[in-house]
Design an enzyme around this catalytic site. Sequence first.
Site, PDB file in Angstrom:
ATOM      1  N   GLY A 199     -62.132 127.940  17.515  1.00  0.00           N
ATOM      2  CA  GLY A 199     -63.401 128.131  17.301  1.00  0.00           C
ATOM      3  C   GLY A 199     -63.822 129.745  16.867  1.00  0.00           C
ATOM      4  N   HIS A 253     -56.965 121.121  27.585  1.00  0.00           N
ATOM      5  CA  HIS A 253     -57.319 121.958  26.586  1.00  0.00           C
ATOM      6  C   HIS A 253     -57.618 123.084  27.152  1.00  0.00           C
ATOM      7  CE1 HIS A 253     -60.298 123.592  23.495  1.00  0.00           C
ATOM      8  NE2 HIS A 253     -59.747 122.686  22.803  1.00  0.00           N
ATOM      9  N   GLY A 281     -61.293 120.894  16.037  1.00  0.00           N
ATOM     10  CA  GLY A 281     -62.941 120.924  16.753  1.00  0.00           C
ATOM     11  C   GLY A 281     -64.238 121.121  15.952  1.00  0.00           C
ATOM     12  N   GLY A 282     -64.436 122.138  15.562  1.00  0.00           N
ATOM     13  CA  GLY A 282     -65.707 122.372  14.681  1.00  0.00           C
ATOM     14  C   GLY A 282     -65.663 121.741  13.620  1.00  0.00           C
ATOM     15  N   GLU A 293     -52.205 124.846  20.301  1.00  0.00           N
ATOM     16  CA  GLU A 293     -53.442 125.458  20.077  1.00  0.00           C
ATOM     17  C   GLU A 293     -53.562 126.891  20.556  1.00  0.00           C
ATOM     18  OE1 GLU A 293     -56.751 122.257  19.285  1.00  0.00           O
ATOM     19  OE2 GLU A 293     -56.676 122.978  21.291  1.00  0.00           O
ATOM     20  N   SER A 331     -59.117 126.119  14.279  1.00  0.00           N
ATOM     21  CA  SER A 331     -59.745 126.646  13.160  1.00  0.00           C
ATOM     22  C   SER A 331     -59.218 125.991  11.908  1.00  0.00           C
ATOM     23  CB  SER A 331     -59.952 128.332  12.977  1.00  0.00           C
ATOM     24  OG  SER A 331     -60.799 128.771  13.837  1.00  0.00           O
ATOM     25  N   GLU A 385     -60.094 125.375  26.956  1.00  0.00           N
ATOM     26  CA  GLU A 385     -61.384 125.300  27.456  1.00  0.00           C
ATOM     27  C   GLU A 385     -61.252 124.727  29.138  1.00  0.00           C
ATOM     28  OE1 GLU A 385     -63.654 123.535  24.342  1.00  0.00           O
ATOM     29  OE2 GLU A 385     -63.089 125.348  23.111  1.00  0.00           O
ATOM     30  N   ASN A 442     -62.060 116.524  17.941  1.00  0.00           N
ATOM     31  CA  ASN A 442     -62.439 116.932  19.657  1.00  0.00           C
ATOM     32  C   ASN A 442     -63.891 117.224  19.442  1.00  0.00           C
ATOM     33  OD1 ASN A 442     -63.105 117.882  21.925  1.00  0.00           O
ATOM     34  ND2 ASN A 442     -61.675 119.909  21.843  1.00  0.00           N
ATOM     35  N   TRP A 443     -64.442 116.709  19.622  1.00  0.00           N
ATOM     36  CA  TRP A 443     -66.204 116.901  19.490  1.00  0.00           C
ATOM     37  C   TRP A 443     -66.579 117.831  20.523  1.00  0.00           C
ATOM     38  CZ3 TRP A 443     -69.236 111.683  18.556  1.00  0.00           C
ATOM     39  CH2 TRP A 443     -69.066 111.148  17.368  1.00  0.00           C
ATOM     40  N   LYS A 444     -65.839 118.216  21.460  1.00  0.00           N
ATOM     41  CA  LYS A 444     -66.294 119.089  22.574  1.00  0.00           C
ATOM     42  C   LYS A 444     -67.616 118.497  23.058  1.00  0.00           C
ATOM     43  CE  LYS A 444     -63.751 122.979  20.505  1.00  0.00           C
ATOM     44  NZ  LYS A 444     -63.332 124.200  20.661  1.00  0.00           N
TER      45      LYS A 444
HETATM   46  C1  PEP Z   1     -60.230 122.541  19.506  1.00  0.00           C
HETATM   47  O1  PEP Z   1     -61.168 122.547  20.194  1.00  0.00           O
HETATM   48  O2  PEP Z   1     -59.468 121.743  19.940  1.00  0.00           O
HETATM   49  C2  PEP Z   1     -60.033 123.120  18.385  1.00  0.00           C
HETATM   50  C3  PEP Z   1     -58.880 123.413  17.804  1.00  0.00           C
HETATM   51  O3  PEP Z   1     -61.455 123.703  17.794  1.00  0.00           O
HETATM   52  P1  PEP Z   1     -61.594 124.380  16.510  1.00  0.00           P
HETATM   53  O4  PEP Z   1     -61.031 123.568  15.408  1.00  0.00           O
HETATM   54  O5  PEP Z   1     -63.001 124.499  16.312  1.00  0.00           O
HETATM   55  O6  PEP Z   1     -60.812 125.848  16.405  1.00  0.00           O
END
Ligand code: PEP
Length: 251
Positions: A173, A95, A233-234, A167, A212, A97, A9-11
């Site tokens: 994040g 998600h 994500g990251g 999640e 994470s 967010e 997930n590049w966001k």
């Molecule tokens: C996400 O945005 O779905 C996510 C899991 O982010 P991260 O891996 O950065 O915690």
Amino acid sequence: MRNKIVAGNWKMNGSLALNEALLKGVVSGTAGLEGVTCVVCSPFPYLFQLQGELSGTHVFSGAQNLSQYDKGAYTGEVSASMLRDFGLTYVIIGHSERRAIFGETSVTVAEKFKAAVDAGLVPILCVGESLAEREAGITEKVVGEQLDAVTGYVGAEALAHSVIAYEPVWAIGTGRTATPEQAQEVHAFLRNRIASLNAEVAAKISILYGGSVKASNAEELFAMPDIDGGLIGGASLVSGEFNEICRAAAR
Ligand code: PEP
């Protein structure tokens, strides 16, 4: 054997130049991996670039959101049928967010889920509790209600064509990952809840962990019996990290 999936997930990150290097790195770095489906979910404007770089490869393209409406006077929205028309397979729905920043309710999430399934897309439905909810001991209540909102609207059978991502909001994040045991507990809870509606769907559905995940912790998370891969994500913004996570799922 359930399908193992690692979805990036590049966001709201990327640029034409960065994406090109990243996509090429993912395609070459995950080539030949067996037993894992690799997915990249980019912002809308870059989907054409994903299509160019990924079509004909083993890596799937996905979006991060869609409209619950099919067409009409909804300025700024993108429908499920448009994404399907464009050749996409996956779409992230609900998600945290989107729930927290953009006010998506469980009803909206359920409508978006239905729009995705009706269009032939594979929704990746995100559920998860906040830190306050975990500390209050209501994790199962929260994720159970988030799941029920969707199954109550579309029926458990519709989950057969979907993926779930657990999640925990406190792990997204933040660098703070759920322990494999903490994640497994919630994954098993979600699978049992689906099994109470449809045992066959529950046995087959892939439930991903997100929060994470890194190359250094992916293997121990994916070793748990109800964790079928990750939503990343990251770490999906660095091809070496993302490829290692895909490799951990393939083992
Ligand atoms: C996400 O945005 O779905 C996510 C899991 O982010 P991260 O891996 O950065 O915690």
